[in-house]
Design a protein around this motif. Sequence first.
Motif, mmCIF file in Angstrom:
data_model
loop_
_atom_site.group_PDB
_atom_site.id
_atom_site.type_symbol
_atom_site.label_atom_id
_atom_site.label_comp_id
_atom_site.label_asym_id
_atom_site.label_seq_id
_atom_site.Cartn_x
_atom_site.Cartn_y
_atom_site.Cartn_z
ATOM 1 N N UNK A 189 -7.218 -1.231 -7.148
ATOM 2 C CA UNK A 189 -7.879 -2.477 -7.532
ATOM 3 C C UNK A 189 -7.554 -2.908 -8.948
ATOM 4 N N UNK A 190 -7.185 -1.983 -9.841
ATOM 5 C CA UNK A 190 -6.890 -2.357 -11.218
ATOM 6 C C UNK A 190 -5.490 -2.950 -11.353
ATOM 7 N N UNK A 191 -4.485 -2.229 -10.866
ATOM 8 C CA UNK A 191 -3.097 -2.666 -11.049
ATOM 9 C C UNK A 191 -2.584 -3.510 -9.894
ATOM 10 N N UNK A 192 -3.314 -3.551 -8.805
ATOM 11 C CA UNK A 192 -2.923 -4.273 -7.593
ATOM 12 C C UNK A 192 -1.646 -3.701 -6.970
ATOM 13 N N UNK A 193 -1.304 -2.467 -7.320
ATOM 14 C CA UNK A 193 -0.146 -1.848 -6.679
ATOM 15 C C UNK A 193 -0.574 -1.336 -5.309
ATOM 16 N N UNK A 194 0.323 -1.466 -4.353
ATOM 17 C CA UNK A 194 -0.010 -1.136 -2.970
ATOM 18 C C UNK A 194 0.958 -0.111 -2.412
ATOM 19 N N UNK A 195 0.447 0.714 -1.534
ATOM 20 C CA UNK A 195 1.263 1.666 -0.779
ATOM 21 C C UNK A 195 1.152 1.279 0.693
ATOM 22 N N UNK A 196 2.275 1.222 1.351
ATOM 23 C CA UNK A 196 2.326 0.916 2.779
ATOM 24 C C UNK A 196 2.854 2.156 3.475
ATOM 25 N N UNK A 197 1.973 2.847 4.182
ATOM 26 C CA UNK A 197 2.316 4.131 4.773
ATOM 27 C C UNK A 197 2.337 3.990 6.285
ATOM 28 N N UNK A 198 3.504 4.214 6.916
ATOM 29 C CA UNK A 198 3.553 4.148 8.383
ATOM 30 C C UNK A 198 2.873 5.373 8.987
ATOM 31 N N UNK A 199 2.011 5.125 9.961
ATOM 32 C CA UNK A 199 1.278 6.216 10.610
ATOM 33 C C UNK A 199 1.212 5.964 12.106
ATOM 34 N N UNK A 200 0.634 6.925 12.801
ATOM 35 C CA UNK A 200 0.371 6.771 14.235
ATOM 36 C C UNK A 200 -1.111 6.535 14.433
ATOM 37 N N UNK A 201 -1.459 5.828 15.460
ATOM 38 C CA UNK A 201 -2.854 5.453 15.696
ATOM 39 C C UNK A 201 -3.736 6.678 15.959
ATOM 40 N N UNK A 202 -3.180 7.761 16.440
ATOM 41 C CA UNK A 202 -4.004 8.925 16.776
ATOM 42 C C UNK A 202 -4.063 9.979 15.672
ATOM 43 N N UNK A 203 -3.648 9.641 14.435
ATOM 44 C CA UNK A 203 -3.715 10.607 13.339
ATOM 45 C C UNK A 203 -5.159 11.023 13.081
ATOM 46 N N UNK A 204 -5.344 12.296 12.714
ATOM 47 C CA UNK A 204 -6.675 12.828 12.416
ATOM 48 C C UNK A 204 -7.019 12.569 10.949
ATOM 49 N N UNK A 205 -8.265 12.807 10.615
ATOM 50 C CA UNK A 205 -8.711 12.637 9.240
ATOM 51 C C UNK A 205 -7.991 13.610 8.309
ATOM 52 N N UNK A 206 -7.722 14.811 8.785
ATOM 53 C CA UNK A 206 -6.978 15.782 7.976
ATOM 54 C C UNK A 206 -5.573 15.283 7.667
ATOM 55 N N UNK A 207 -4.939 14.638 8.631
ATOM 56 C CA UNK A 207 -3.596 14.086 8.424
ATOM 57 C C UNK A 207 -3.638 12.970 7.382
ATOM 58 N N UNK A 208 -4.697 12.114 7.442
ATOM 59 C CA UNK A 208 -4.851 11.059 6.441
ATOM 60 C C UNK A 208 -5.013 11.661 5.047
ATOM 61 N N UNK A 209 -5.814 12.708 4.946
ATOM 62 C CA UNK A 209 -6.022 13.355 3.643
ATOM 63 C C UNK A 209 -4.713 13.907 3.100
ATOM 64 N N UNK A 210 -3.926 14.553 3.955
ATOM 65 C CA UNK A 210 -2.632 15.099 3.521
ATOM 66 C C UNK A 210 -1.688 13.984 3.087
#
Length: 99
Positions: free
Chosen positions: A66-87
């Motif tokens: 929110x400060x710098x407005x820099x964005x990351x666009x990360x390709x993922x799969x719809x069935x990823x788990x919360x642990x995968x998101x954390x990693x």
Amino acid sequence: MKKDISEFVLKCLICQQVKAEHQVPSGLLQPIMVPEWKWDRITMDFITGLSLTPSKKDVVWVVVDRLTKSAHFIPIRVEYSLNKFANLYVSDIAYEMLA
């Protein structure tokens, strides 16, 4: 034309519901707190409904500082788990927080 529009709006249920006189006043504006450090406050969203990539990814995870407005666009799969998101967050974004 003005008469036609007035008649249409009078007959349209949605038009009647969204008229200003039918809505509660929103109140006073509240200031948004500005973060002091980059990556201190972030926003996230998902872009879904995409076709599969060759690496079988079908969603884009968008993380914005929110400060710098820099964005990351990360390709993922719809069935990823919360642990995968954390990693993914640690591997793709936490590195930038240290820079």
